[in-house]
Design an enzyme around this catalytic site. Structure first.
Site, mmCIF file in Angstrom:
data_model
loop_
_atom_site.group_PDB
_atom_site.id
_atom_site.type_symbol
_atom_site.label_atom_id
_atom_site.label_comp_id
_atom_site.label_asym_id
_atom_site.label_seq_id
_atom_site.Cartn_x
_atom_site.Cartn_y
_atom_site.Cartn_z
ATOM 1 N N TYR A 240 15.010 -7.685 -8.565
ATOM 2 C CA TYR A 240 13.594 -8.281 -8.600
ATOM 3 C C TYR A 240 13.312 -9.972 -8.195
ATOM 4 C CZ TYR A 240 8.936 -7.678 -10.196
ATOM 5 O OH TYR A 240 7.779 -7.228 -10.301
ATOM 6 N N LYS B 289 11.052 -10.948 -5.509
ATOM 7 C CA LYS B 289 9.418 -11.996 -5.881
ATOM 8 C C LYS B 289 9.287 -13.529 -4.867
ATOM 9 C CE LYS B 289 7.465 -8.108 -6.674
ATOM 10 N NZ LYS B 289 6.432 -7.643 -5.858
ATOM 11 N N ASP C 167 5.499 4.780 4.801
ATOM 12 C CA ASP C 167 6.504 4.476 3.969
ATOM 13 C C ASP C 167 6.563 2.994 4.223
ATOM 14 O OD1 ASP C 167 8.947 3.660 3.210
ATOM 15 O OD2 ASP C 167 10.139 5.512 4.173
ATOM 16 N N VAL C 168 6.708 1.972 3.737
ATOM 17 C CA VAL C 168 6.527 0.761 3.760
ATOM 18 C C VAL C 168 8.270 0.143 4.606
ATOM 19 C CG1 VAL C 168 4.548 -0.051 2.288
ATOM 20 C CG2 VAL C 168 6.892 0.437 1.346
ATOM 21 N N ASP D 75 0.772 4.514 0.913
ATOM 22 C CA ASP D 75 1.078 4.905 -0.298
ATOM 23 C C ASP D 75 2.546 6.151 0.288
ATOM 24 O OD1 ASP D 75 2.536 5.523 -2.617
ATOM 25 O OD2 ASP D 75 0.836 4.486 -3.304
#
Length: 304
Positions: free
Chosen positions: A196, A200, A103-104, A79
């Site tokens: 989003y 998704k 940090d993805v 996270d």
């Protein structure tokens, strides 16, 4: 905070746990297929396995992590919220939840986080991509920065983490399992949610491609698509609830009841409901399931 080379002092105590090595074998160059796993104890179906969970400091990521720990797994929680990671770690049995800042959206940060995970636990069996955001704007008002940030976290983040996990899993030669936490919005779009909706849906198609690509290595890839999960969510913050209320023409305090009533079950979806689906798909009970989307929404998409 566990991060990078500072984690090395913990390696001996964690590696001494015998269960971290169960079900893992050395990579053999001439081996064509990984050894097939056998069903585990149904009471702790993830016993002896190691899972990396993104967004693990709060919301769904946290709930999934806790359920995986209950099922017997060791969790490496990733996270950007250091305080949330530390708080969650402090509540868990020692050595069961290992917090690592990540940090993805940053390639180097992801690489370092997975190197920390591998060093701390001697391997990675599972990845659950759960970090995500959902800025809500009408199309004509949607800021480019919000659009790009959503793609960076919800798509690039999933890609970078999956890439590192697969590199480790292939070297281990014992298969593995990846789950993308998508959404019902990835199956049926919602209003004023351009970024989003797109990300998704993209997570689902990434999953399907990876499932085809990685099946020969014994790596299964699936999606869990939750409905609206309010409890502990950073997505369903005050601002987002106000935006949804405006979109639906209702009061903010009516939002949760409004969305809950849209499903045949009429019950609020909680993190534990989603986590149970994740544990099942990760477990050997689902060892013949890959490339699928398990929807946990009380039937909302079905009747929409």
């Amino acid at each position: 905070m566990l991060c990078g080379s500072n984690n090395k002092s913990l390696i001996p105590s964690i590696r001494s746990e015998e269960r971290l090595h169960q079900g893992r074998k050395s990579t053999l160059p001439d081996e064509k297929k990984p050894q097939e796993s056998q069903p585990l104890n149904s009471g702790r179906p993830l016993s002896g396995r190691v899972g990396v969970v993104t967004g693990a400091g709060s919301g769904l990521g946290r709930g999934i992590s806790l359920s995986m720990i209950e099922a017997g797994a060791i969790i490496v929680g990733l996270d950007v919220d250091r305080e949330a990671l530390d708080a969650t770690s402090a509540e868990q049995p020692a050595g069961s939840y290992l917090p690592v800042y990540c940090d993805v959206t940053d390639e180097k940060s992801v690489e370092e986080a997975f190197e920390s995970a591998r060093a701390l636990t001697a391997g990675v069996d599972y990845l659950v991509n759960a970090a995500g955001i959902a800025p809500a704007y009408p199309l004509e008002d949607f800021p480019l920065g919000a659009w790009q940030k959503t793609l960076d976290i919800n798509l690039t983040g999933y890609f970078l983490c999956a890439r590192e996990a697969v590199r480790i899993m292939k070297k281990q030669g014992s298969g593995g399992s990846i789950i993308n936490i998508t959404s019902k919005s990835g199956l049926e779009a919602s209003k004023s949610n351009s970024a989003y909706n797109a990300t998704k849906a993209g997570e689902i198609h990434l999953m399907r491609g990876w499932a085809m690509e990685l099946g020969g290595d014994g790596i299964r890839v699936n999606c869990v698509a939750p409905g609206n999960v309010f409890k502990g969510s950073k997505i369903w913050n005050e601002e987002y609830i106000k935006a949804c209320a405006k979109k639906k023409g209702i009061k903010p305090e009516e939002v949760i009841d409004h969305y809950t009533a849209q499903s045949p079950l009429g019950k609020e979806i909680e993190p534990e409901d989603v986590a149970s689906a994740v544990v099942y798909l990760l477990s050997d009970a689902a060892r013949r399931i890959t490339g699928q989307v398990l929807v946990v929404d009380g039937g909302q998409v079905m009747v929409r």
